[in-house]
Design an enzyme around this catalytic site. Structure first.
Site, PDB file in Angstrom:
ATOM      1  CE1 TYR A 165      -4.654  -0.116   0.354  1.00  0.00           C
ATOM      2  CE2 TYR A 165      -3.825  -2.363   0.448  1.00  0.00           C
ATOM      3  CZ  TYR A 165      -4.873  -1.481   0.251  1.00  0.00           C
ATOM      4  OH  TYR A 165      -6.121  -1.947  -0.062  1.00  0.00           O
ATOM      5  CB  VAL A 224     -19.674 -23.931  -8.037  1.00  0.00           C
ATOM      6  CG1 VAL A 224     -18.618 -24.963  -8.426  1.00  0.00           C
ATOM      7  CG2 VAL A 224     -20.353 -23.374  -9.290  1.00  0.00           C
ATOM      8  CB  THR A 231      -8.213  -2.066  -4.482  1.00  0.00           C
ATOM      9  OG1 THR A 231      -7.446  -3.061  -5.176  1.00  0.00           O
ATOM     10  CG2 THR A 231      -7.354  -1.433  -3.395  1.00  0.00           C
TER      11      THR A 231
END
Length: 529
Positions: A186, A235, A485
């Site tokens: 970051y 699934v 993000t």
């Protein structure tokens, strides 16, 4: 390479990673939309990009908020460039977001709030020489040497009391015990935020909540292209043929629906993309009077599927590294204000109109609460005189300063009461409580992607030798990129499509602000000046 004209692609999960992959398959690989199939366990697409009516009471709820960034989110902007706006004919969603941010600019005037209450001078980051040395050491240490070390192993106590850390941690939702590797990424990915953390001027927002502004236009476009979206399809397992290490193939999907179990066979040229794990798995909702339940036993299919797949190959990741609910849980809350009393007081106190202030963090809050008042209306078709705000707490197991209970055990009105007393709004307390519905949300894996980890804990998007499958989402490995993000989910989808289907187009490079001379100098001056 797979032939996009003759392949069927099965996308497991209906979040932004799968929607992005479907878009790139159509737009860049030339695949007919009808050959793309999205299998989603829930009855709605969008994954973490959510926004809806509250399921427990009157009002609205958003489980989280994603702050977008002009410099960093290049894959997302690439994706949205070709998606038409639903409200502004002739504009793409990308252009619509850009135009909105030209009109509604973020310039926080109350980023940090202390006792009193008083707005703190957040321009002074409060880092001393030792803090700067420790920050420099982190930036200079390769990931291979950091390994599974925690943030609090690398910094002294003073760093964690600084304004810099209070702003950084609440902007990106870091805990002291999170991964040092993720924090380093970051710092390298977002150094342009160093000089503007106190105003959050680099934040880009969507006109409405992100479900209505991003997920809905994407879904409408995909369905117009003929994409087959199947809700209520969970699934439970995938079969692989891995006898040839250079040609590893997915062969069958095992699916649970309301009608029972079914097996979908993949033809020789078909492919499947699988989203692993989920930030919002096992999310639960409280009400004004009830706290949300904390689910610990992984009832959601996203995690159980990954557990099943991880047993099939050593390079399919280690989901158990992200299962520590006590370290990873995260709680948010949404205010639905019926009338302007509380909204106007927030505007008066902060000096920011809705949509311009971003986060306000209560630094003396035992829960370390933060609040955002978005641009209004935050949902299409909101009733007149109705407004929303969103907030979250980082220390949800601590008793409140005014409400003698942990945040995790509080109903919505108790959370609002704590907030009102921190802000000194006691004169409107009764009216605010009577006119505001508060929906708290518990997310057991809300910050799991930040858990300390080893390299093998996250699989590659395309593990070695794969011929027709890829892994997507926040729990795959993209070197140098930052999880938590929207960009990460879109970025991995682009890698999967371009590499499996031989798309001859460049993938936007990872923006590293420290390599930008202008940004790098400003960032260093802000942090080290």
């Amino acid at each position: 390479m797979l032939d996009p004209k003759n392949a069927d692609v099965w996308l497991v999960g209906g979040g932004i990673a799968s929607m992005a992959a479907a878009t790139f398959l159509i737009r860049d690989a030339g695949m007919p939309g009808a050959r793309i199939h999205i299998l989603e366990e829930l009855g709605i697409a969008g994954g973490c990009l959510d926004g809806s009516a509250s399921p427990t009471q009157a009002g609205y709820v958003t489980r989280g908020g994603r702050m977008l960034c002009e410099e960093v989110y290049q894959c997302l902007w690439n994706l949205l460039d070709g998606i038409p706006s639903l409200e502004q004919p002739g504009l793409s969603v990308r252009q619509e977001i850009a135009a909105f941010n030209d009109q509604v600019r973020t310039e926080a005037h109350a980023r940090l709030i202390g006792q009193g209450p008083r707005i703190l001078d957040a321009r002074h980051y409060g880092l001393d020489g030792r803090d700067r040395a420790e920050l420099t050491r982190l930036l200079a240490t390769p990931e291979a040497l950091l390994g599974a070390r925690r943030i609090d192993e690398l910094f002294s106590p003073h760093f964690f009391q600084s304004n810099f850390w209070q702003m950084w941690r609440t902007t990106f939702a870091f805990q002291d015990w999170h991964s040092a590797i993720e924090l380093r990424r970051y710092f390298l990915r977002f150094p342009q935020e160093f000089p503007r953390m106190h105003t959050l001027a680099g934040v880009r927002r969507t006109p409405y909540n992100q479900y209505d502004s991003i997920a809905v236009p994407l879904q409408r476009w995909l369905m117009a292209q003929g994409v087959d979206v199947r809700f209520g399809h969970r699934v439970t397992d995938i079969d692989f043929d891995q006898r040839d290490p250079a040609q590893r193939r997915a062969t069958h999907l095992h699916v649970q629906t309301a009608r029972g179990r079914q097996t979908l066979a993949l033809a020789a040229g078909d492919a499947c993309f699988v989203t692993l794990g989920s930030i919002t798995a096992d999310a639960t909702y409280g009400s004004n009077t009830e706290a949300p339940e904390l689910i610990r036993d992984r009832r959601d299919g996203a995690w159980s599927l990954w557990e099943t797949l991880a047993r099939k190959a050593d390079d399919f990741g280690r989901p158990h590294s992200f299962f520590n609910v006590d370290d990873n849980k995260w709680e948010s809350f949404t205010l639905t204000m019926h009338g302007r009393t509380l909204l106007d007081r927030l505007i008066e106190f902060s000096g920011n109109q809705p949509g311009t202030g971003a986060l306000m963090t209560l630094v003396d809050s035992n829960w370390l609460m933060s609040l955002v008042v978005p641009h209004q209306p935050h949902f299409p078709g909101m009733p007149a005189d109705t407004y929303t705000a969103w907030g979250y707490g980082l220390f949800i197991d601590a008793p409140g300063n005014f409400v003698a209970k942990p945040m995790a055990q509080c109903g919505g009105h108790e959370i609002l009461d704590e907030l009102l007393q921190h802000l000194g709004f006691t004169d409107i307390r009764d009216e605010a409580l009577a006119s505001t519905d508060v929906t708290p949300v518990m997310l057991p894996y809300g910050s799991a992607m930040f858990a300390p980890r080893k390299p093998a804990d996250r699989p590659q998007v395309l593990p070695a030798g794969v011929a027709n499958f890829a892994f997507l989402g926040q729990h795959v490995e993209l070197p140098d990129d930052t999880v938590y993000t929207v960009e990460y989910s879109v970025h991995c989808a682009m890698h999967a499509v371009y590499r499996l289907f031989g798309v001859d187009k460049p993938i936007p490079p990872i923006y590293q602000g420290l390599h930008d001379p202008k940004v790098g100098l400003e960032a260093l001056a802000a942090a080290f000046g």
